[in-house]
Design a protein around this motif. Structure first.
Motif, PDB file in Angstrom:
ATOM      1  N   TYR A  26       0.846  -1.205   0.000  1.00 24.94           N
ATOM      2  CA  TYR A  26       0.000   0.000   0.000  1.00 24.94           C
ATOM      3  C   TYR A  26       0.878   1.250   0.000  1.00 24.94           C
ATOM      4  N   PRO A  78      -4.825  -2.748   4.877  1.00 21.88           N
ATOM      5  CA  PRO A  78      -4.799  -1.550   4.022  1.00 21.88           C
ATOM      6  C   PRO A  78      -4.794  -0.245   4.803  1.00 21.88           C
ATOM      7  N   ASP A 129      -8.906  -7.815   2.403  1.00 20.78           N
ATOM      8  CA  ASP A 129      -9.672  -7.214   1.313  1.00 20.78           C
ATOM      9  C   ASP A 129      -9.177  -5.771   1.148  1.00 20.78           C
ATOM     10  N   PRO A 130      -8.784  -5.339  -0.070  1.00 21.67           N
ATOM     11  CA  PRO A 130      -8.283  -3.962  -0.250  1.00 21.67           C
ATOM     12  C   PRO A 130      -9.290  -2.893   0.157  1.00 21.67           C
ATOM     13  N   ASP A 131     -10.593  -3.232   0.167  1.00 22.40           N
ATOM     14  CA  ASP A 131     -11.616  -2.259   0.598  1.00 22.40           C
ATOM     15  C   ASP A 131     -11.682  -2.136   2.120  1.00 22.40           C
ATOM     16  N   TRP A 170      -7.423 -11.410  -2.997  1.00 18.60           N
ATOM     17  CA  TRP A 170      -8.357 -10.355  -3.397  1.00 18.60           C
ATOM     18  C   TRP A 170      -7.746  -9.598  -4.569  1.00 18.60           C
ATOM     19  N   HIS A 171      -8.579  -8.803  -5.251  1.00 14.94           N
ATOM     20  CA  HIS A 171      -8.078  -7.992  -6.366  1.00 14.94           C
ATOM     21  C   HIS A 171      -8.571  -6.561  -6.193  1.00 14.94           C
ATOM     22  N   PRO A 172      -7.643  -5.577  -6.259  1.00 16.05           N
ATOM     23  CA  PRO A 172      -8.060  -4.184  -6.028  1.00 16.05           C
ATOM     24  C   PRO A 172      -9.097  -3.675  -7.026  1.00 16.05           C
ATOM     25  N   GLU A 173      -9.148  -4.291  -8.225  1.00 16.84           N
ATOM     26  CA  GLU A 173     -10.104  -3.801  -9.233  1.00 16.84           C
ATOM     27  C   GLU A 173     -11.358  -4.664  -9.334  1.00 16.84           C
ATOM     28  N   SER A 175     -13.868  -5.624  -6.823  1.00 17.25           N
ATOM     29  CA  SER A 175     -14.375  -5.494  -5.453  1.00 17.25           C
ATOM     30  C   SER A 175     -15.327  -6.636  -5.084  1.00 17.25           C
TER      31      SER A 175
END
Length: 320
Positions: A26, A78, A129-131, A170-173, A175
């Motif tokens: 990050y 994150p 999870d990036p969120d 997980w994938h940042p794009e 969600s």
């Protein structure tokens, strides 16, 4: 330097064997490095010549955190940031006590640890999870459990399988989507809120040891099973577009470079051999024999791949 083959560009030596490690991926904590030893986590910052004014490689230890059991996997949250006051570092680790340990520190005097219990066997992998909504944990008890970060880590949706779960990505794009890899050779893509499987792909051999999701192309997935590396383009087919024998015996791990959709790093047996290879090429760009396996990571911005070799953390600069 305790590697044979391609010499490492930089290295850090610790007092004992490295079990695993993680570089933060990050922006606000990108220089943070967490190294797991047998009963502690060593937190430090690492700077590369490309980032420092005096063009040197620098490692600075910031903190040691006692860990009651052997750490199997570590991951930065994150929300970790060195740009706020007080500083905020949040790390999840999977212990050999079947528990998830959540460490929070301001890198000064204030540290807390919270234990999450819910698995009935070894936890192989933890990932955020990036969120910032969930923490996923994968276990030999054939489950992947999601913990709700904003509700004091109460247990959320859980997924159950027919074999041990080895990694969750997980994938940042993408969600709310989670890629879950089973030891039997099946890789599943889930919509976590609906608890529904969108698709699954399979290796033609097992045990599978790890699966990864490409950051620059979310249709690309890679998995390591036995000594082979399998690549899929999920948009086109459930059959692998590439099935490469990379190691003579079982593989430990495979990870995509964040800078290319075609470059992967892999560590496999015999012993522990690191290979960095372009999917379309036959010969590895980097090949190095490590003393003992202790994890694998890419720097999220700079072209470095990092692997542990017994007590030494080695950094190779990769031409992408």
């Amino acid at each position: 330097m305790d590697t044979k083959g391609s010499p490492a560009t930089h290295s850090i030596t610790l007092p004992e064997q490295i079990i695993t490690f993680e570089l933060s991926s990050y922006e606000w904590s990108q220089n943070l490095l967490c190294i797991a030893l047998m009963d502690k986590l060593v937190l430090g910052s690492v700077r590369f010549p490309e980032e420092s004014e005096n063009e040197s490689f620098e490692w600075k230890q910031l903190k040691e955190i006692h860990h009651k059991s052997r750490p199997q996997s570590v991951a930065f949250a994150p929300e970790t940031s060195l740009a706020v006051v007080p500083k905020k570092v949040v790390i999840a680790s999977a212990g050999s006590d079947y528990k998830i340990h959540i460490f929070q520190s301001d890198l000064d005097q204030h540290d807390t640890v919270q234990l999450l219990e819910g698995h009935g066997s070894y936890v192989n992998h933890v990932s955020w999870d990036p969120d910032g909504e969930f923490l996923a944990s994968c276990s030999d008890d054939n489950s992947c459990v999601l913990w709700k970060c904003k509700e004091d880590y109460v247990q959320g949706p859980s997924f159950f399988f027919g074999s041990a779960v080895l990694s969750a990505k997980w994938h940042p794009e993408e969600s709310g989507h989670l890629l879950i890899a089973e030891k039997c050779g099946v890789v599943h893509l889930y919509k976590v809120h609906l608890k529904t499987s969108m698709l699954s792909v399979e290796t033609d051999s097992n045990p599978l040891s790890y699966a990864d999701w490409n950051l620059s192309n979310s249709a690309y997935v890679v998995a390591q099973a036995r000594g082979n590396v399998f690549f899929w383009d999920l948009k086109n087919s459930s059959w692998p577009i590439e099935n490469k024998p990379l190691h003579d015996e079982c593989g430990h791990i495979v990870k995509f470079s964040p800078h290319s959709e075609n470059v992967v790093a892999s560590i496999g047996k015999p012993n522990a051999t690191l290979k960095v290879i372009h999917m379309k090429n036959k010969l590895p760009q980097i090949e190095a024999k490590l003393q003992l396996y202790g994890g694998l990571c890419w720097h999220y911005q700079l072209p470095y791949v990092v692997a542990a070799s017994d007590r030494t953390l080695c950094f190779w600069k990769v031409l992408i």
